[in-house]
Design an enzyme around this catalytic site. Structure first.
Site, PDB file in Angstrom:
ATOM      1  N   SER A 198       0.830  -1.213   0.000  1.00  0.00           N
ATOM      2  CA  SER A 198       0.000   0.000   0.000  1.00  0.00           C
ATOM      3  C   SER A 198       0.862   1.259   0.000  1.00  0.00           C
ATOM      4  CB  SER A 198      -0.867  -0.004   1.261  1.00  0.00           C
ATOM      5  OG  SER A 198      -1.408   1.271   1.488  1.00  0.00           O
ATOM      6  N   TYR A 227      -2.094  -0.492  10.068  1.00  0.00           N
ATOM      7  CA  TYR A 227      -2.317  -0.995   8.709  1.00  0.00           C
ATOM      8  C   TYR A 227      -1.026  -0.873   7.884  1.00  0.00           C
ATOM      9  CZ  TYR A 227      -3.900  -1.028   3.839  1.00  0.00           C
ATOM     10  OH  TYR A 227      -4.034  -1.303   2.498  1.00  0.00           O
TER      11      TYR A 227
HETATM   12  N1  LIG Z   1      -8.418  -0.039  -2.612  1.00  0.00           N
HETATM   13  C1  LIG Z   1      -7.361   0.691  -2.303  1.00  0.00           C
HETATM   14  O1  LIG Z   1      -7.362   1.928  -2.448  1.00  0.00           O
HETATM   15  C2  LIG Z   1      -6.100   0.054  -1.776  1.00  0.00           C
HETATM   16  C3  LIG Z   1      -4.978   0.881  -1.558  1.00  0.00           C
HETATM   17  C4  LIG Z   1      -3.814   0.304  -1.062  1.00  0.00           C
HETATM   18  C5  LIG Z   1      -3.757  -1.071  -0.822  1.00  0.00           C
HETATM   19  N2  LIG Z   1      -4.854  -1.851  -1.026  1.00  0.00           N
HETATM   20  C6  LIG Z   1      -4.743  -3.285  -0.736  1.00  0.00           C
HETATM   21  O2  LIG Z   1      -5.199  -4.010  -1.865  1.00  0.00           O
HETATM   22  C7  LIG Z   1      -5.846  -5.208  -1.451  1.00  0.00           C
HETATM   23  C8  LIG Z   1      -7.250  -5.271  -2.051  1.00  0.00           C
HETATM   24  O3  LIG Z   1      -7.959  -4.109  -1.637  1.00  0.00           O
HETATM   25  P1  LIG Z   1      -9.490  -3.888  -1.938  1.00  0.00           P
HETATM   26  O4  LIG Z   1      -9.688  -2.424  -2.061  1.00  0.00           O
HETATM   27  O5  LIG Z   1      -9.938  -4.786  -3.018  1.00  0.00           O
HETATM   28  O6  LIG Z   1     -10.102  -4.330  -0.519  1.00  0.00           O
HETATM   29  P2  LIG Z   1     -11.420  -5.156  -0.186  1.00  0.00           P
HETATM   30  O7  LIG Z   1     -11.624  -4.997   1.279  1.00  0.00           O
HETATM   31  O8  LIG Z   1     -12.522  -4.780  -1.105  1.00  0.00           O
HETATM   32  O9  LIG Z   1     -10.981  -6.648  -0.505  1.00  0.00           O
HETATM   33  C9  LIG Z   1     -10.299  -7.474   0.403  1.00  0.00           C
HETATM   34  C10 LIG Z   1     -11.082  -8.786   0.528  1.00  0.00           C
HETATM   35  O10 LIG Z   1     -10.341  -9.643   1.388  1.00  0.00           O
HETATM   36  C11 LIG Z   1     -11.243 -10.375   2.184  1.00  0.00           C
HETATM   37  N3  LIG Z   1     -10.542 -10.762   3.408  1.00  0.00           N
HETATM   38  C12 LIG Z   1     -10.110  -9.965   4.414  1.00  0.00           C
HETATM   39  N4  LIG Z   1      -9.490 -10.690   5.351  1.00  0.00           N
HETATM   40  C13 LIG Z   1      -9.514 -11.973   4.908  1.00  0.00           C
HETATM   41  C14 LIG Z   1      -9.033 -13.195   5.433  1.00  0.00           C
HETATM   42  N5  LIG Z   1      -8.392 -13.254   6.605  1.00  0.00           N
HETATM   43  N6  LIG Z   1      -9.217 -14.326   4.723  1.00  0.00           N
HETATM   44  C15 LIG Z   1      -9.867 -14.300   3.528  1.00  0.00           C
HETATM   45  N7  LIG Z   1     -10.355 -13.173   2.986  1.00  0.00           N
HETATM   46  C16 LIG Z   1     -10.183 -12.031   3.675  1.00  0.00           C
HETATM   47  C17 LIG Z   1     -12.414  -9.429   2.439  1.00  0.00           C
HETATM   48  O11 LIG Z   1     -13.612 -10.143   2.687  1.00  0.00           O
HETATM   49  C18 LIG Z   1     -12.474  -8.626   1.141  1.00  0.00           C
HETATM   50  O12 LIG Z   1     -13.466  -9.124   0.266  1.00  0.00           O
HETATM   51  C19 LIG Z   1      -5.827  -5.201   0.062  1.00  0.00           C
HETATM   52  O13 LIG Z   1      -4.713  -5.957   0.483  1.00  0.00           O
HETATM   53  C20 LIG Z   1      -5.629  -3.747   0.416  1.00  0.00           C
HETATM   54  O14 LIG Z   1      -4.991  -3.589   1.662  1.00  0.00           O
HETATM   55  C21 LIG Z   1      -6.023  -1.312  -1.514  1.00  0.00           C
END
Ligand SMILES: NC(=O)c1ccc[n+]([C@@H]2O[C@H](COP(=O)([O-])OP(=O)(O)OC[C@H]3O[C@@H](n4cnc5c(N)ncnc54)[C@H](O)[C@@H]3O)[C@@H](O)[C@H]2O)c1
Length: 345
Positions: A142, A167
Site C-alpha cells: 500500500s 495498517y
Molecule cells: N483499494 C485501495 O485503495 C487500496 C490501496 C492500497 C492497498 N490496497 C490493498 O489491496 C488489497 C485489495 O484491496 P481492496 O480495495 O480490493 O479491498 P477489499 O476490502 O474490497 O478486498 C479485500 C477482501 O479480502 C477479504 N478478506 C479480508 N481478510 C480476509 C481473510 N483473513 N481471509 C480471507 N479473505 C479475507 C475481504 O472479505 C475482502 O473481500 C488489500 O490488500 C488492500 O490492503 C487497496
C-alpha cells in the site's frame, strides 16, 4: 524478467470478492484462454457483504471461476486449497484494509495481514511437497507504507521505516516477510503499493463512496485537515492492467540473489481533496442526482491519516511501458453512474 504465459494456468486470487480482486479475476477470465481462477475470500462484514456477493455473482458467469469461502488465518484450510488446486500463480489481495479502522480494531490486521500472509508464504514454500510449484507470488502492499514522508513523488527507492498506522506497519511487514521467503526458499515475489483505488463497485469505506452516500442523504460531509490534503487516485481498470502486467513477469535474481520486486501503482497525479469533492459534486449533478453543493464540515487531521500520497511510477513505465492514465473526472463519473444503477433504482 521472465515472461509467464497465463494460458492454461491456475491462479489463486485471495480477496476475490473484494474490489480489486473481483475486477482482476474478471479481466483474467475474459482475456486468457483456459485460465482457472480460484477465488478465496472470507466475505467478512467490514463493509456491505451484499456488494461482495454482487461481485461474486458477476464472476460466477465464467466457467473458469471457482469460489472458496475461507479465512487466510485458517492454516489447515489454506493448505487444503493449495493441495487440491496447485496454483502456479498466487495473487494475495485479501487483507484487512483501511487506515482508520486499524485504530479501533487492531486484531483484525494481525489476523489477516500478518498471520494470513504468513500462511500464504508457508503454502507457497511447501507447494512442491504436494506436487505443485508457485512460479510467482504477487501481493498487495500500500501507499500507506510511505507514512508522512515529505519527499514526493514517493519512490520505491525511498526509506519507508516510519509507518503512521498499524495498517501501514502490516503492509511494510508483508514486503519484509516476502523478501525473506524469496531469499530463503527462492519464491519469486512482487509487491504492489496501490494508491487510493476507486471506481464502480468500489469500497464503501473510502471517501469517494462515503461522501456520495452522505451527499445523497442530504447529510454533511467531513473534510479532514480543513481540506488541505492530497491524494493520487488510481482508477480500477488501470490497477487491473498494471497487476496483470506484473503477474506476467517474474522478477529475475537481483544483485543479492533474490527474485524480489516492489512497484508503485498510482496515477502520478496529485489531486487536492477540495478539487476531488468538486469533481464528485459535478458528476452527481451531471447524473441529475443533486442540484446543490454538499454541506461540508471542516475538521482537523485524523489519527493515522497522511497529508499526501503521490506515486512515482517510473518502475512500471520502465519494465512494462505502462502508466495509469484515467482522469479523475472520467473515473468518478463511471463510479457515480454505477452507484445510481446499483443503489438508486
Ligand atoms: N483499494 C485501495 O485503495 C487500496 C490501496 C492500497 C492497498 N490496497 C490493498 O489491496 C488489497 C485489495 O484491496 P481492496 O480495495 O480490493 O479491498 P477489499 O476490502 O474490497 O478486498 C479485500 C477482501 O479480502 C477479504 N478478506 C479480508 N481478510 C480476509 C481473510 N483473513 N481471509 C480471507 N479473505 C479475507 C475481504 O472479505 C475482502 O473481500 C488489500 O490488500 C488492500 O490492503 C487497496
Amino acid at each position: 524478467m521472465k515472461t509467464v504465459r497465463l494460458q492454461g494456468k491456475t491462479i489463486l486470487i485471495t480477496g476475490a470478492a473484494g474490489f480489486i480482486g473481483a475486477f482482476l479475476a474478471k479481466k483474467l477470465l475474459e482475456k486468457v484462454r483456459d485460465i482457472k481462477i480460484i477465488g478465496f475470500d472470507s466475505l467478512n462484514d467490514y463493509y456491505d457483504v451484499s456488494l461482495k456477493e454482487a461481485r461474486l455473482e458477476m464472476l460466477k458467469a465464467y466457467p473458469g471461476f471457482i469460489f472458496i469461502k475461507g479465512n487466510l488465518a485458517d492454516t489447515h484450510q489454506l493448505r487444503q486449497v493449495f493441495r487440491e488446486y496447485q496454483p502456479q500463480i498466487v495473487v494475495n489481495l485479501a487483507a484487512q484494509a483501511g487506515v482508520r479502522y486499524s485504530i479501533t480494531n487492531p486484531e483484525a490486521y494481525i489476523e489477516s495481514n500478518l498471520v494470513g500472509f504468513f500462511n500464504i508464504l508457508e503454502c507457497c514454500r511447501h507447494a512442491e511437497e504436494t506436487g505443485g510449484v508457485v512460479e510467482h507470488l504477487v501481493y498487495a502492499s500500500s501507499s500507506s507504507v510511505y507514512g508522512s514522508n515529505k519527499k514526493v513523488p514517493y519512490s520505491v527507492e525511498d526509506k519507508v521505516d516510519n509507518p503512521v498506522s498499524l495498517y501501514a506497519a502490516t503492509k511494510k511487514s508483508n514486503e519484509l516477510m516476502a523478501h525473506a521467503y524469496s531469499k530463503l526458499y527462492g519464491i519469486p515475489s512482487t509487491g504492489l503499493r496501490f494508491f487510493t483505488v476507486y471506481g464502480p463497485m468500489g469500497r464503501p469505506d473510502m471517501a469517494y463512496f462515503k461522501f456520495t452516500d452522505k451527499i445523497l442523504k442530504g447529510e454533511t460531509i467531513q473534510i479532514y485537515n480543513h481540506g488541505d490534503m492530497y491524494r493520487d487516485f488510481t482508477y480500477i481498470d488501470d490497477i487491473v492492467t498494471g497487476v496483470i502486467n506484473v503477474v506476467e513477469h517474474v522478477p529475475e535474481e537481483n544483485e543479492e540473489g533474490v527474485k524480489y520486486k516492489v512497484y508503485n501503482i498510482g496515477n502520478n497525479k496529485l489531486e487536492s481533496l477540495m478539487r476531488f469533492v468538486e469533481i464528485l459534486e459535478d458528476s452527481l449533478k451531471a447524473e441529475g442526482m443533486i442540484t446543490e453543493p454538499a454541506q461540508k464540515e471542516f475538521l482537523p487531521m485524523q489519527q493515522g491519516d497522511v497529508y499526501q500520497t503521490y506515486a512515482d511510477v517510473s518502475g512500471l513505465e520502465r519494465d512494462f511501458g505502462f502508466r495509469p492514465e484515467t482522469r479523475l473526472e472520467d473515473g468518478l463519473r463511471e463510479f457515480v453512474k454505477w452507484y445510481k444503477e446499483f443503489y438508486c433504482k
